[in-house]
Design a protein around this motif. Structure first.
Motif, PDB file in Angstrom:
ATOM      1  N   LYS A 147       0.809  -1.216   0.000  1.00  0.00           N
ATOM      2  CA  LYS A 147       0.000   0.000   0.000  1.00  0.00           C
ATOM      3  C   LYS A 147       0.845   1.270   0.000  1.00  0.00           C
ATOM      4  O   LYS A 147       0.572   2.208  -0.728  1.00  0.00           O
ATOM      5  CB  LYS A 147      -0.927  -0.016   1.220  1.00  0.00           C
ATOM      6  CG  LYS A 147      -1.914   1.128   1.259  1.00  0.00           C
ATOM      7  CD  LYS A 147      -2.882   0.943   2.413  1.00  0.00           C
ATOM      8  CE  LYS A 147      -3.904   2.051   2.449  1.00  0.00           C
ATOM      9  NZ  LYS A 147      -4.861   1.848   3.540  1.00  0.00           N
ATOM     10  N   TYR A 148       1.898   1.314   0.836  1.00  0.00           N
ATOM     11  CA  TYR A 148       2.655   2.553   1.026  1.00  0.00           C
ATOM     12  C   TYR A 148       4.077   2.522   0.466  1.00  0.00           C
ATOM     13  O   TYR A 148       4.731   3.549   0.401  1.00  0.00           O
ATOM     14  CB  TYR A 148       2.750   2.889   2.518  1.00  0.00           C
ATOM     15  CG  TYR A 148       1.400   3.138   3.149  1.00  0.00           C
ATOM     16  CD1 TYR A 148       0.668   4.277   2.853  1.00  0.00           C
ATOM     17  CD2 TYR A 148       0.852   2.215   4.031  1.00  0.00           C
ATOM     18  CE1 TYR A 148      -0.561   4.511   3.423  1.00  0.00           C
ATOM     19  CE2 TYR A 148      -0.382   2.433   4.605  1.00  0.00           C
ATOM     20  CZ  TYR A 148      -1.080   3.578   4.300  1.00  0.00           C
ATOM     21  OH  TYR A 148      -2.299   3.793   4.862  1.00  0.00           O
ATOM     22  N   ASP A 152       8.462   3.783   3.171  1.00  0.00           N
ATOM     23  CA  ASP A 152       7.588   4.355   4.197  1.00  0.00           C
ATOM     24  C   ASP A 152       7.372   3.392   5.377  1.00  0.00           C
ATOM     25  O   ASP A 152       7.237   3.818   6.506  1.00  0.00           O
ATOM     26  CB  ASP A 152       6.208   4.713   3.602  1.00  0.00           C
ATOM     27  CG  ASP A 152       6.290   5.880   2.641  1.00  0.00           C
ATOM     28  OD1 ASP A 152       7.235   6.689   2.764  1.00  0.00           O
ATOM     29  OD2 ASP A 152       5.418   5.975   1.763  1.00  0.00           O
ATOM     30  N   CYS A 153       7.366   2.089   5.123  1.00  0.00           N
ATOM     31  CA  CYS A 153       7.114   1.110   6.185  1.00  0.00           C
ATOM     32  C   CYS A 153       8.325   0.886   7.079  1.00  0.00           C
ATOM     33  O   CYS A 153       8.193   0.467   8.214  1.00  0.00           O
ATOM     34  CB  CYS A 153       6.682  -0.231   5.594  1.00  0.00           C
ATOM     35  SG  CYS A 153       5.046  -0.153   4.858  1.00  0.00           S
TER      36      CYS A 153
END
Length: 155
Positions: A147-148, A152-153
C-alpha cells in the motif's frame, strides 16, 4: 554488607538471568548474533550495578548516577552493534541495539525491586522480537508495503 543483603542480590541476579535469557530466546532460536548469553549478560550486569549501589549508599543521587551510566554504557554497546553491521548505506542491527538497551532497563527494574515492571518489560520485548516470525504480522507488513511502499514502512 551482611549475608542477607547478599542473598537478596543473588535472588535478583537469578531473576535477572531468567528475564534476560527469556528476552534473548527468540534471537537465539533464529541464529542471531545476540542471543540468550548477550541479553542475559546485559540484564544481569544492569541488575548487579543497580542492586549493589542501592544497598551500599544512602544517597539516592548515587544510585541515579549509576543508572544513568548504565543507560549510556549500553547505548555505546548498541552503537557498536549498529556500526559493526552497517555497510553500503544501509543500517543493520537497530532492533538488536534497541532491545539490548531496553534489556538493561529490565535489569535496572529488577535491581530496584520493580519485579512486575521487569516481567512486563521482558514479555513486551520478547513479543516485539518475535513479531517478524508471526504470520499475521508478516501478512500485515506485506499489505503495508504494497500500500505505502517499503521506504515508508521501514521509517
Amino acid at each position: 554488607m551482611d549475608i542477607n543483603a547478599e542473598l537478596i542480590i543473588i535472588s535478583k541476579l537469578i531473576v535477572s538471568f531468567l528475564l534476560g535469557a527469556f528476552i534473548g530466546l527468540d534471537r537465539e532460536r533464529h541464529g542471531r548474533d545476540a542471543g540468550i548469553r548477550t541479553y542475559a549478560a546485559v540484564c544481569i550486569g544492569a541488575t548487579l550495578f543497580t542492586a549493589i549501589t542501592a544497598h551500599l549508599v544512602n544517597n539516592p543521587s548515587d544510585t541515579s548516577r549509576v543508572i544513568a551510566n548504565i543507560i549510556t554504557g549500553v547505548g555505546f554497546l548498541g552503537a557498536g552493534i549498529i556500526y559493526r553491521n552497517s555497510g553500503a548505506g544501509t543500517s543493520h542491527g537497530l532492533t538488536t541495539a534497541a532491545t539490548v538497551w531496553c534489556t538493561s532497563a529490565v535489569g535496572v527494574a529488577v535491581g530496584l525491586d520493580m519485579f512486575i515492571i521487569a516481567i512486563i518489560g521482558a514479555c513486551s520485548l520478547y513479543f516485539l522480537l518475535s513479531l517478524h516470525h508471526q504470520k499475521w504480522y508478516i501478512r500485515w507488513k506485506q499489505k503495508m508495503i504494497h500500500k505505502y511502499g517499503e521506504e515508508d514502512c521501514n521509517n
